[in-house]
Motif scaffolding. Sequence first.
Motif, PDB file in Angstrom:
ATOM      1  N   SER A 444      31.544 -13.533 -23.330  1.00 11.91           N
ATOM      2  CA  SER A 444      32.742 -13.869 -22.364  1.00 11.91           C
ATOM      3  C   SER A 444      33.463 -15.296 -22.733  1.00 11.91           C
ATOM      4  N   LEU A 445      34.857 -15.245 -22.350  1.00 12.62           N
ATOM      5  CA  LEU A 445      35.369 -16.566 -21.236  1.00 12.62           C
ATOM      6  C   LEU A 445      34.690 -17.480 -20.728  1.00 12.62           C
ATOM      7  N   LYS A 446      34.242 -16.287 -19.987  1.00  8.54           N
ATOM      8  CA  LYS A 446      33.652 -17.615 -18.972  1.00  8.54           C
ATOM      9  C   LYS A 446      31.922 -17.572 -19.518  1.00  8.54           C
ATOM     10  N   GLY A 447      31.387 -17.448 -20.975  1.00  7.07           N
ATOM     11  CA  GLY A 447      30.063 -17.478 -21.092  1.00  7.07           C
ATOM     12  C   GLY A 447      29.142 -16.664 -20.736  1.00  7.07           C
ATOM     13  N   LYS A 448      28.929 -15.884 -20.032  1.00 12.17           N
ATOM     14  CA  LYS A 448      28.940 -14.677 -19.612  1.00 12.17           C
ATOM     15  C   LYS A 448      28.945 -12.956 -20.166  1.00 12.17           C
ATOM     16  N   ARG A 449      27.742 -12.871 -20.770  1.00  6.57           N
ATOM     17  CA  ARG A 449      27.108 -11.214 -21.369  1.00  6.57           C
ATOM     18  C   ARG A 449      27.710 -10.588 -20.962  1.00  6.57           C
ATOM     19  N   CYS A 450      27.370  -9.628 -20.414  1.00  8.34           N
ATOM     20  CA  CYS A 450      27.358  -8.763 -19.466  1.00  8.34           C
ATOM     21  C   CYS A 450      27.964  -8.055 -18.196  1.00  8.34           C
ATOM     22  N   LEU A 451      27.619  -9.810 -16.697  1.00  2.00           N
ATOM     23  CA  LEU A 451      28.401  -9.489 -15.721  1.00  2.00           C
ATOM     24  C   LEU A 451      29.792  -9.767 -15.773  1.00  2.00           C
ATOM     25  N   ASP A 452      30.577  -9.912 -17.017  1.00  4.77           N
ATOM     26  CA  ASP A 452      31.787  -9.739 -16.513  1.00  4.77           C
ATOM     27  C   ASP A 452      32.549  -8.422 -17.300  1.00  4.77           C
ATOM     28  N   LEU A 453      31.441  -7.686 -17.758  1.00  2.00           N
ATOM     29  CA  LEU A 453      32.242  -6.267 -18.371  1.00  2.00           C
ATOM     30  C   LEU A 453      33.453  -5.526 -17.070  1.00  2.00           C
ATOM     31  N   PRO A 454      33.988  -5.132 -18.011  1.00  2.40           N
ATOM     32  CA  PRO A 454      35.148  -3.971 -17.186  1.00  2.40           C
ATOM     33  C   PRO A 454      34.083  -3.024 -16.905  1.00  2.40           C
ATOM     34  N   GLY A 455      33.525  -1.803 -16.423  1.00  7.46           N
ATOM     35  CA  GLY A 455      34.211  -0.319 -15.988  1.00  7.46           C
ATOM     36  C   GLY A 455      32.406   0.131 -16.172  1.00  7.46           C
ATOM     37  N   ASP A 456      31.938   1.128 -16.276  1.00  5.07           N
ATOM     38  CA  ASP A 456      30.265   1.319 -15.688  1.00  5.07           C
ATOM     39  C   ASP A 456      29.296   0.179 -16.182  1.00  5.07           C
ATOM     40  N   GLU A 457      29.896  -0.807 -17.565  1.00  2.00           N
ATOM     41  CA  GLU A 457      28.466  -1.458 -18.165  1.00  2.00           C
ATOM     42  C   GLU A 457      28.748  -2.428 -17.092  1.00  2.00           C
ATOM     43  N   GLY A 458      29.645  -3.106 -16.920  1.00  2.00           N
ATOM     44  CA  GLY A 458      29.440  -4.646 -15.929  1.00  2.00           C
ATOM     45  C   GLY A 458      29.112  -4.500 -13.983  1.00  2.00           C
ATOM     46  N   ARG A 459      29.954  -3.000 -14.040  1.00  2.00           N
ATOM     47  CA  ARG A 459      28.820  -2.220 -12.940  1.00  2.00           C
ATOM     48  C   ARG A 459      27.424  -1.962 -12.619  1.00  2.00           C
ATOM     49  N   MET A 460      26.924  -2.243 -13.451  1.00  2.00           N
ATOM     50  CA  MET A 460      25.511  -1.811 -13.861  1.00  2.00           C
ATOM     51  C   MET A 460      24.696  -3.551 -14.099  1.00  2.00           C
ATOM     52  N   ALA A 461      25.763  -3.997 -14.619  1.00  2.00           N
ATOM     53  CA  ALA A 461      24.999  -5.346 -14.946  1.00  2.00           C
ATOM     54  C   ALA A 461      25.357  -6.063 -13.673  1.00  2.00           C
ATOM     55  N   VAL A 462      25.375  -5.727 -12.959  1.00  2.00           N
ATOM     56  CA  VAL A 462      26.167  -6.471 -11.800  1.00  2.00           C
ATOM     57  C   VAL A 462      24.814  -6.003 -10.607  1.00  2.00           C
ATOM     58  N   ALA A 463      24.387  -4.878 -10.532  1.00  2.00           N
ATOM     59  CA  ALA A 463      22.836  -4.134 -10.227  1.00  2.00           C
ATOM     60  C   ALA A 463      21.912  -4.240 -10.413  1.00  2.00           C
TER      61      ALA A 463
END
Length: 723
Positions: A444-463
């Motif tokens: 992503s533009l912030k350099g974070k591959r998973c944590l900035d994702l939208p939807g289920d993927e982003g929530r799963m990544a944060v958890a």
Amino acid sequence: MTTQALSPWLRLLSAAERFDRGPYFIAIRRGLALSLPLIMVAALALLLRNPPTPGMRHLLLEAFGPRLDAVCASVLAGTIGIGALVALFGFADVLAQLHNQRAGHRLVNPTVAAVVVVSCFFTLVAPGADGSLMASLSLGQGLFGALVVASLGGTLFLKLCRIRRLRIPSHHASNDLLVGDVLTVVPAGMLTIGTFAVLKACMAWAGWPQLMTAFDTLLAAPYSDVANSLLFGLGYETVAQVLWLFGIHGPNALYAVHQHILEPATQANAAAVAGGGQPQFIFTYHFFAVFARMGGSGGTLSLMMALLMSRRTQRGRKMALVVMLPALFNVNEPLLFGLPLVLNPVYAIPFLITPLVQILIAYAATMADLMPKTSYPVAWTTPALFSGYAATGSVSGAVVQLVGLVVGAAIYLPFVRMADVLSARRSQDVLASLLQIAESAEVSLKGKRCLDLPGDEGRMAVALASDLEDAIKKEGQIFLEFQPQVDCATGRVFGAEALLRWQHPVLGRVAPPIVVALADDIGKIDQLGLRILSLACQQRAAWRGVLPDDFVIAVNLSPRQLLDCKLYRNVLDILHREGLLPTQLELEITESTMLLPDINAIGNLKQLREAGVKVALDDFGMGHTSLHYLRELPLDTVKIDRSLADVSAGSVNEHIVRSIASLSRTLNLSTVVEGVETEQQLKRLSALGCDRFQGYFFSRPLAPSVCQQFVLEADLRAFAPAL
């Protein structure tokens, strides 16, 4: 060829899965989850305001004073009192997010969609600014209307947003990106709100308020002896449960029945007992509260027991423990809206059936004179078993409750397991999607591959990121497997690559690329790398005296580790602590992580190599800077990428591998080919001058004890001819 028909259970599971993964049900779950903190606070306020016994009530008033009720009322008004509005906002927001995901780009700002839907709700559902306004915002009375409006209004708004003629072009909107994001969909928002204004006028013209008043009058019609009819008991509870399933407080919606049938029957039984007579009515208010609503509507105390009995996942058990206290006192809003049970296709059947079966059990016990009729007043927050004894004046009432709880748990249990299966499938699908993202080169533009994702993927990544931080610090979850590296010229296993593994307590194995990407996102890649290096060296030390002294452990380094000025010291400290020779460790760097070799990284590698640590360049041959690295980096080994292992005659891969092998010999570098899976690949690669290999043809990654046995057996075969 015939196909075996699916069993009814599998067909039910398949149907539930289709509904469960629909965008509307996903939006409902997340919208209700948004109100869960409010619900938990409200549950505590309800218990404080309605304790099970007068003695507890007296103690609370002495402790907190006469203002307790006013404070609880304020808390309830600010929590479940606005719960429908919170769920409405969350539903619309998530629905817009899902819509954007399906479209493949940000078509609508989710916050704007939520604001439009909230406006539609107040336009259509909320009455004038009088005392009834708050009722339309509460979870118990306003949720169903809120979700209907959110569904209709959200769908209409999103469809209108797709019409190009109704979108203001971005270059006409505003230089401010946020303002432009709003102005672009202004026409669609105006049309959506206007549509609901017209619908409100049509409802007023059709006499909708008068129809609802007539319905209440019909419910209030007097009935004689209906409180002894089993058909009435089952019918009343069925309607109440159906209403609850759609988010409508069933007993409140059927208050006319309570006022004109249940309450008179309750008072008549109490008067009969007080006068020394026999109670007449079976179905009283207390009968339903005590025998059909243990834990709250739907017999949810039985559901809590089933959740605790289910061992497939920890999520259900954690939910049961969280809601245990309020459920014991018959406050089930945390389960209704947190699990959720409202509009949940998986739990719809047991939610409707369980209280009906419990009614049949209690009715049969009463008719058989095994249990007295309910004749004594009890607070609705009185826990099960105590309430059964108190309402009937007999221990048999508690026994009947216990039977009902056990039977209810048995009804809920298979559906709890079905929910576990569906949840596990959803989680695995999201993990598979996360793996694709983690393995891609895009960030992503912030350099974070998973944590900035939208939807289920982003929530799963944060958890997962939160869990990973704990796992790095603890023992047990993070461990290593080892894939042997074989020298076909001698037949010996000369080394093994240490491979990261994370056994998540709920999700099971999490793919290493996801772990690495998350650790990188949260800035813990250095700690993870040191943990892996330490574990690998510990295992190599454990093999001391068992495996040959020249057996090498290969460990991957991350880019951030290479840039760490403390890397050289950290590696030597670990080697010294474990009593290992530097030559027994090989550090692997990936070509893709060294696109611009940093002077600090090269300095670290040179120092380590001078100390005796081997250095390998992994995934060689995939980048445009491969030859540059051979000149710049201090290397001992080149690992040829697995994508080049398929070397058919005359192919480009064949020419590349032959060139790499020849160049490596010239530079006095060892070569290891990764990803060898077939004997044919092995023969062709050997003919090209390669003799060291790693891949599934020889062995999958192995646990330490299995790897040790593999190495010993391979070495025994290699030395057998000499013996």
